[in-house]
Motif scaffolding. Structure first.
Motif, short mmCIF file in Angstrom:
data_model
loop_
_atom_site.label_atom_id
_atom_site.label_comp_id
_atom_site.label_asym_id
_atom_site.label_seq_id
_atom_site.Cartn_x
_atom_site.Cartn_y
_atom_site.Cartn_z
N ALA A 211 0.88 -1.17 0.00
CA ALA A 211 0.00 0.00 0.00
C ALA A 211 0.91 1.22 0.00
O ALA A 211 1.14 1.85 1.03
N LEU A 219 -5.08 6.85 3.34
CA LEU A 219 -5.51 5.48 3.06
C LEU A 219 -6.63 5.13 4.04
O LEU A 219 -6.45 5.23 5.25
N HIS A 239 -3.80 -6.67 7.09
CA HIS A 239 -2.66 -5.90 6.65
C HIS A 239 -1.54 -6.05 7.66
O HIS A 239 -1.76 -6.51 8.80
#
Length: 298
Positions: A211, A219, A239
């Protein structure tokens, strides 16, 4: 989503459609034109870095207490994944002006800088919750009604969390990470990254993809409770942040700011389509149960 005049309904619905596409596919989206300036983010990054470079005994004066959501957490006080022994990160969480703050003597300007940054985060969140409702074909105020007390810690645990990942040296444990695999616990998270990067997102196929920080972008990702509300249509995507392989990146510290948005404590969360795929949960009880599994000092 800038708060400059009242956007048209068409503009809101266009953004809602884009949110729906990103959230349903991966559970993450980059948000631009959000109204929080680069200078505001840079200021809090600098003040927080000054704090984290203080001696540990000074930082521990402001440590997060059991059953509280604000204050300082030293390394290894939070382990997000079973089997991981070390997470090389420190954090400081605030919810409002009554949160624990370091003294002006220990950290000049830290409190005011944090509060100055938190205010536009809350305002952005309220605008985003309208778009989020539209993305699921709900009444505009559906999520606003369930997040009424964003700045009242005793009624809503939403918080701004400042994260610091120190340079990596002398690591021998292969399970050591900066932040282990996890999904967030609440509705959504707004993440401000520095330029160092390192965050990875797990795709539906099981592949880990970076990312990458985009200058000026936030984000935004789906949390567990939004996944329940949407009956899994919007996944709470795992994540992580691993220890960099490159020696030059290992020697770099990393900073990020996460505004965790959670419903008011009294809210009951259940799939909006009436399915029984997910159990109905109370927002406060769900958060409490999750924190007990990841915080080592409780």
């Amino acid at each position: 989503l800038k708060e400059t005049g009242q956007p048209s309904k068409e503009a809101f619905r266009k953004v809602a459609s884009e949110i729906h596409q990103a959230f349903s596919q991966i559970g993450f989206v980059y948000l631009i034109n959000h109204g929080i300036s680069k200078e505001q983010a840079s200021s809090i990054f600098q003040k927080s870095r000054d704090f984290f470079l203080l001696p540990l005994e000074v930082k521990e004066k402001y440590k997060r207490l059991p059953n509280h959501y604000d204050g300082y957490l030293s390394p290894d006080k939070e382990i997000l994944q079973s089997g991981v022994q070390t997470e090389m990160k420190e954090s400081y969480s605030i919810g409002n002006s009554e949160s624990i703050f370091p003294s002006q003597e220990d950290a000049p300007g830290f409190k005011q800088t944090c509060l100055d940054f938190l205010s536009p985060c809350v305002a952005l969140c309220r605008r985003f919750l309208v778009v989020l409702a539209l993305s699921l074909d709900l009444a505009e105020d559906f999520f606003l009604k369930r997040h009424k007390e964003l700045t009242k810690y005793k009624e809503n645990p939403s918080s701004l969390r400042i994260l610091y990942y120190p340079p990596v040296t002398n690591v021998t444990d292969p399970t050591t990470v900066r932040c282990s695999e996890h999904s967030d616990f609440g509705t959504v998270t707004f993440l401000f990254q520095d330029s160092v990067g390192g965050l990875e997102v797990k795709t539906k196929s099981g592949e880990w993809i970076p990312a990458t920080p985009l200058e000026g972008a936030i984000l935004v990702n789906v949390g567990d409770l939004l996944a329940i509300w949407s009956d899994g249509l919007y996944p709470a995507t795992p994540h992580r942040i691993l220890v960099p392989r490159e020696e030059t990146k290992k020697r770099c510290s990393r900073s990020s700011l996460a505004y965790f948005v959670l419903p008011d404590d009294i809210v009951m969360v259940e799939p909006l389509d009436g399915s029984n795929r997910f159990p109905t949960v109370n927002a406060a009880e769900y958060l409490s149960s999750k924190l007990k599994t990841v915080l080592t000092y409780i």
